[in-house]
Design an enzyme around this catalytic site. Structure first.
Site, PDB file in Angstrom:
ATOM      1  N   CYS A 151       0.740  -1.140  -0.061  1.00  0.00           N
ATOM      2  CA  CYS A 151       0.080   0.113  -0.093  1.00  0.00           C
ATOM      3  C   CYS A 151       0.905   1.315   0.140  1.00  0.00           C
ATOM      4  CB  CYS A 151      -0.803  -0.020   1.164  1.00  0.00           C
ATOM      5  SG  CYS A 151      -1.948   1.827   1.297  1.00  0.00           S
TER       6      CYS A 151
ATOM      7  N   CYS B 260      -0.476   4.178   1.995  1.00  0.00           N
ATOM      8  CA  CYS B 260      -0.326   4.037   3.620  1.00  0.00           C
ATOM      9  C   CYS B 260       1.377   4.380   3.936  1.00  0.00           C
ATOM     10  CB  CYS B 260      -0.597   2.597   4.185  1.00  0.00           C
ATOM     11  SG  CYS B 260      -1.923   1.884   3.204  1.00  0.00           S
ATOM     12  N   ASP B 261       2.059   3.625   3.162  1.00  0.00           N
ATOM     13  CA  ASP B 261       3.622   3.428   3.606  1.00  0.00           C
ATOM     14  C   ASP B 261       4.590   4.282   2.732  1.00  0.00           C
ATOM     15  OD1 ASP B 261       2.746   1.791   5.601  1.00  0.00           O
ATOM     16  OD2 ASP B 261       2.863  -0.021   4.038  1.00  0.00           O
TER      17      ASP B 261
END
Ligand code: NDP
Length: 310
Positions: A135, A138-139
């Site tokens: 992701c 997200c990261d």
């Protein structure tokens, strides 16, 4: 059992689930949704949605899901942000368990979507959620000014690679062949980006790491088996998704890959249980098609409830 027997329980809260909830709520069916601990589905992990009609400037995935939820809740959809562990589809009313509590409903709409597939090669388990992610939204920010790779040849890989150029100093996109499933516009955007290099005919066979985390990967050319090493501190796997159906324990018919199958309109193999969105869609997998299927499932459920006099 908790509460009364509901007309409809919707399991899953992506665009399919919220649209089904909106329609069933407006039809005064008093639907209950189990949205999952991370409600909103895959669009919560998407940066910009540019292809949902009605948003000329595009919209952030999480913002769009918040709006869908608010719209459905305005008409009375009850959303519980928790997971469903299992269901009993063998008799009616159907039973649904969440956090050990039992709920009952005359009909169910399954909209649990799909989850990211991992490569499953040596060294991956140790680096999951550290140097290796599925992701980018997200990261991605953890990899500022670092060199990273993205694996895959579809729209997800192009989107992730392009998004990651905001943070990374260099993004190498690795694909196992030289034909891309990605749409031309998304491929071109990635291919023309100065920070992105695309390497075809490469598969990751092993992740390399030391005490500091991920250090690189061994890449193999599937044509002749030759290998090379690439030094990176971050990796994003974008090779597709698999449907979330294991909680159904085989009670509803699926295809070989685990996707639910529609038997009649949006009804699954069990009358009264409907399915919509990526959990059933092996072909289109778009937010707009999921929303459309959610609408169809809600209308099918409503008519089925009428016909069976619930
Ligand atoms: P896709 O199935 O389209 O692509 C998966 C890619 O991963 C393929 O290139 C495939 O290679 C590769 N792959 C699969 N398994 C492996 C493996 N074990 N090792 C190496 N490579 C592998 O999935 P996506 O997630 O990219 O897209 C799914 C759907 O979502 C599509 O319909 C897409 O259009 C849509 N989407 C739309 C977006 C948008 O419009 N904003 C953004 C993201 C997704 P191969 O080609 O060789 O099979």
């Amino acid at each position: 059992m908790t509460g009364q027997v509901r007309n409809v329980i919707i399991i899953g809260s992506g665009p399919a689930g919220y649209t089904a909830g909106l329609y069933n709520a407006r039809a005064m069916l008093n639907p209950l949704m189990f949205g999952g601990y991370m409600s909103g589905g895959q669009l919560m992990l998407t940066s910009d949605v540019e292809n949902f009609p009605g948003y000329p400037e595009g919209i952030g995935g999480p913002e769009m899901m918040m709006q869908l939820r608010q719209q459905a809740e305005r008409f009375g959809l009850e959303v519980q942000d928790r997971n469903v562990e299992k269901i009993d589809a063998s008799s009616r009313p159907f039973k649904v368990w969440s956090e050990g509590e039992e709920f009952q409903a005359h009909s169910l709409i399954i909209c649990t979507g799909a989850e990211a597939i991992w490569l499953g090669v040596e060294g991956e388990a140790e680096q999951k959620g550290r140097g290796i992610s599925t992701c980018a939204t997200c990261d991605g920010a953890f990899f500022r000014d670092q060199e990273i790779i993205v694996i895959g040849g579809g729209d997800s890989a192009m989107e992730e690679a392009t998004f990651l150029t905001r943070f990374a100093s260099k993004v190498t996109l690795i694909h196992r062949r030289d034909v891309f499933k990605a749409s031309q516009v998304m491929y071109d955007r990635a291919a023309n980006h100065p920070k992105i290099e695309i390497k075809t005919f490469r598969s990751v066979t092993k992740w390399l790491s030391d005490d500091s985390g991920l250090t690189g990967a061994i890449l193999e050319d599937p044509r002749d088996g030759s290998t090379e090493e690439i030094a990176v501190t971050g990796a994003f796997i974008a090779i597709g998704h698999k449907p979330i159906t294991s909680f159904l324990e085989g009670q509803l018919e699926t295809d070989d890959e685990g996707y639910l199958v529609h038997k009649e309109l949006t009804m699954t193999s069990v009358p009264g249980i409907f399915a919509a969105g990526d959990v059933v869609d092996t072909r289109y997998r778009q937010a707009i098609t999921a929303a459309g299927l959610g609408c169809q499932a809600a209308i099918d459920a409503e008519r089925w409830l009428e016909d069976t006099q619930h």
